[in-house]
Design an enzyme around this catalytic site. Structure first.
Site, PDB file in Angstrom:
ATOM      1  N   ASP A 157      -7.155  -6.287  -1.014  1.00 27.60           N
ATOM      2  CA  ASP A 157      -5.738  -6.638  -1.344  1.00 27.60           C
ATOM      3  C   ASP A 157      -5.775  -7.643  -2.550  1.00 27.60           C
ATOM      4  O   ASP A 157      -4.718  -7.979  -3.091  1.00 27.60           O
ATOM      5  CB  ASP A 157      -5.054  -6.951  -0.338  1.00 27.60           C
ATOM      6  CG  ASP A 157      -4.536  -5.715   0.434  1.00 27.60           C
ATOM      7  OD1 ASP A 157      -4.090  -6.018   1.876  1.00 27.60           O
ATOM      8  OD2 ASP A 157      -4.857  -4.676   0.049  1.00 27.60           O
TER       9      ASP A 157
ATOM     10  N   LYS B  22       6.743   5.815   6.689  1.00 29.84           N
ATOM     11  CA  LYS B  22       6.270   5.084   7.932  1.00 29.84           C
ATOM     12  C   LYS B  22       7.291   4.752   8.656  1.00 29.84           C
ATOM     13  O   LYS B  22       8.438   3.925   8.150  1.00 29.84           O
ATOM     14  CB  LYS B  22       5.231   3.855   7.450  1.00 29.84           C
ATOM     15  CG  LYS B  22       4.047   4.428   6.640  1.00 29.84           C
ATOM     16  CD  LYS B  22       3.461   3.089   5.798  1.00 29.84           C
ATOM     17  CE  LYS B  22       2.585   3.803   4.962  1.00 29.84           C
ATOM     18  NZ  LYS B  22       2.189   2.925   4.028  1.00 29.84           N
TER      19      LYS B  22
ATOM     20  N   HIS C  50       0.762  -1.124   0.132  1.00 25.39           N
ATOM     21  CA  HIS C  50      -0.052   0.091   0.051  1.00 25.39           C
ATOM     22  C   HIS C  50       0.649   1.169   0.106  1.00 25.39           C
ATOM     23  O   HIS C  50       2.035   1.297   0.444  1.00 25.39           O
ATOM     24  CB  HIS C  50      -0.883   0.066   1.349  1.00 25.39           C
ATOM     25  CG  HIS C  50      -1.909  -1.015   1.367  1.00 25.39           C
ATOM     26  ND1 HIS C  50      -2.524  -1.714   2.479  1.00 25.39           N
ATOM     27  CD2 HIS C  50      -2.495  -1.960   0.308  1.00 25.39           C
ATOM     28  CE1 HIS C  50      -3.223  -2.496   2.407  1.00 25.39           C
ATOM     29  NE2 HIS C  50      -3.215  -2.859   1.213  1.00 25.39           N
TER      30      HIS C  50
ATOM     31  N   TYR D 255       2.876   1.893  13.995  1.00 27.61           N
ATOM     32  CA  TYR D 255       3.658   2.668  13.100  1.00 27.61           C
ATOM     33  C   TYR D 255       3.206   4.066  12.961  1.00 27.61           C
ATOM     34  O   TYR D 255       2.138   4.363  12.873  1.00 27.61           O
ATOM     35  CB  TYR D 255       3.689   2.058  11.548  1.00 27.61           C
ATOM     36  CG  TYR D 255       2.472   1.583  10.815  1.00 27.61           C
ATOM     37  CD1 TYR D 255       1.707   0.508  11.216  1.00 27.61           C
ATOM     38  CD2 TYR D 255       1.843   2.488   9.864  1.00 27.61           C
ATOM     39  CE1 TYR D 255       0.633   0.077  10.425  1.00 27.61           C
ATOM     40  CE2 TYR D 255       0.974   2.296   9.251  1.00 27.61           C
ATOM     41  CZ  TYR D 255       0.103   0.918   9.379  1.00 27.61           C
ATOM     42  OH  TYR D 255      -1.061   0.571   8.782  1.00 27.61           O
TER      43      TYR D 255
HETATM   44  C1  LIG Z   1      -4.609   2.864   6.774  1.00 27.70           C
HETATM   45  C2  LIG Z   1      -5.933   3.214   7.457  1.00 27.70           C
HETATM   46  C3  LIG Z   1      -7.060   2.594   7.538  1.00 27.70           C
HETATM   47  N1  LIG Z   1      -8.189   3.078   8.287  1.00 27.70           N
HETATM   48  C4  LIG Z   1      -9.416   2.323   8.261  1.00 27.70           C
HETATM   49  C5  LIG Z   1      -9.963   1.882   7.049  1.00 27.70           C
HETATM   50  C6  LIG Z   1     -10.449   0.457   7.164  1.00 27.70           C
HETATM   51  O1  LIG Z   1     -12.008   0.768   7.501  1.00 27.70           O
HETATM   52  C7  LIG Z   1      -9.676  -0.229   8.264  1.00 27.70           C
HETATM   53  C8  LIG Z   1      -8.836  -1.360   7.710  1.00 27.70           C
HETATM   54  O2  LIG Z   1      -8.058  -0.542   6.604  1.00 27.70           O
HETATM   55  P1  LIG Z   1      -7.024  -1.356   5.741  1.00 27.70           P
HETATM   56  O3  LIG Z   1      -7.712  -2.715   5.360  1.00 27.70           O
HETATM   57  O4  LIG Z   1      -6.479  -0.645   4.521  1.00 27.70           O
HETATM   58  O5  LIG Z   1      -5.832  -1.773   6.768  1.00 27.70           O
HETATM   59  P2  LIG Z   1      -4.474  -2.303   6.388  1.00 27.70           P
HETATM   60  O6  LIG Z   1      -4.726  -3.485   5.115  1.00 27.70           O
HETATM   61  O7  LIG Z   1      -3.652  -2.678   7.586  1.00 27.70           O
HETATM   62  O8  LIG Z   1      -3.679  -1.086   5.655  1.00 27.70           O
HETATM   63  C9  LIG Z   1      -2.428  -1.010   5.940  1.00 27.70           C
HETATM   64  O9  LIG Z   1      -1.472  -1.574   5.390  1.00 27.70           O
HETATM   65  C10 LIG Z   1      -0.174  -1.258   5.077  1.00 27.70           C
HETATM   66  C11 LIG Z   1       0.592  -2.303   6.015  1.00 27.70           C
HETATM   67  C12 LIG Z   1       0.399  -0.001   5.338  1.00 27.70           C
HETATM   68  O10 LIG Z   1       1.410   0.479   5.191  1.00 27.70           O
HETATM   69  C13 LIG Z   1      -0.851   1.150   5.397  1.00 27.70           C
HETATM   70  O11 LIG Z   1      -0.599   1.937   6.514  1.00 27.70           O
HETATM   71  C14 LIG Z   1      -2.288   0.742   5.414  1.00 27.70           C
HETATM   72  O12 LIG Z   1      -2.608   0.709   4.003  1.00 27.70           O
HETATM   73  O13 LIG Z   1      -9.019   0.569   8.911  1.00 27.70           O
HETATM   74  C15 LIG Z   1      -8.166   4.375   9.057  1.00 27.70           C
HETATM   75  O14 LIG Z   1      -8.944   4.709   9.649  1.00 27.70           O
HETATM   76  N2  LIG Z   1      -6.940   4.949   8.918  1.00 27.70           N
HETATM   77  C16 LIG Z   1      -6.079   4.302   8.230  1.00 27.70           C
HETATM   78  O15 LIG Z   1      -4.708   5.240   8.251  1.00 27.70           O
END
Ligand SMILES: Cc1cn([C@H]2C[C@H](O)[C@@H](COP(=O)(O)OP(=O)(O)O[C@H]3O[C@H](C)C(=O)[C@H](O)[C@H]3O)O2)c(=O)[nH]c1=O
Length: 187
Positions: free
Chosen positions: A170, A72, A62, A132
């Site tokens: 993803d 990060k 991402h 992070y």
């Molecule tokens: C990233 C983010 C997400 N969210 C909410 C949005 C979704 O409802 C929920 C899960 O989000 P997501 O599925 O995108 O989470 P990850 O798959 O862990 O995403 C992260 O994964 C990789 C490792 C990364 O480096 C990024 O920081 C980020 O993209 O959290 C938020 O409210 N704030 C945020 O900053």
């Protein structure tokens, strides 16, 4: 504090000291002066934490586009991950190359992933907690993703494809070729 620039030198692995005694330990996990000396000198505006309950959870690859591109500083407070940074800066001599490091509650290392890089990890243990610091706020509309096992990147993930546990988002991310122009390289 131990500092190691990886094969892509803008990506930096740091390990702050941890002081143990009969009660447990104390560690300054973030110190502005020490991180600045190490080359990590952008201001942080948001802290994130994720829990992945299974081994083999893959989050990423991402990034967020300008003006919300994120640096990060990644660490693990429970369990372990194999953390990956991919250079997505068009014009960079290491464009499309990747580096990785194992981060764990045991080794206490942190990985600096600069703006302009894709970031992702796979958990090496169940119940892994990742924390992070980010240099820009979350911007859903600016989020972009590249498929974790993109053949253009050939990342040497330590798990088989069939073992990976992914979010629906993803699972359908595009190949790295989609990232052309997302970021530009400034010497
Ligand atoms: C990233 C983010 C997400 N969210 C909410 C949005 C979704 O409802 C929920 C899960 O989000 P997501 O599925 O995108 O989470 P990850 O798959 O862990 O995403 C992260 O994964 C990789 C490792 C990364 O480096 C990024 O920081 C980020 O993209 O959290 C938020 O409210 N704030 C945020 O900053």
């Amino acid at each position: 504090m131990k500092v190691e620039r990886l094969a892509i030198p803008d990506v930096i692995l740091v390990t702050p000291p941890r002081f143990s005694d009969n009660r447990g330990f104390f560690s300054e996990t973030y110190n502005f002066d020490r991180m600045t000396e190490a080359g990590i000198n952008l201001p942080f505006v948001q802290d994130n934490q994720s829990l992945s309950c299974e081994k083999g959870v893959v989050r990423g690859l991402h990034c967020q586009l300008a003006p919300y591109e994120q640096g990060k500083l990644v660490r693990v407070t429970r369990g372990a991950i194999w953390d990956v940074a991919v250079d997505a800066r068009t014009g960079s001599p290491t464009y499309g190359q990747w580096v990785a490091a194992e981060l764990s509650a045991e080794n206490w290392s942190q990985l600096w992933v600069p703006p302009g890089f894709l970031h992702g990890f796979v958990t090496l243990e169940e119940n892994t907690e990742v924390q992070y610091k980010c240099t820009s706020l979350y911007s859903k509309v600016s989020e972009r993703a590249v498929i974790w096992n993109c053949p253009d990147l050939n990342i040497d993930w330590p798990i088989a494809e069939e073992e990976a546990i992914l979010s629906d988002k993803d699972k359908i991310a595009p190949h790295f070729s989609a990232a052309k122009g997302w970021f530009s390289y400034e010497k």
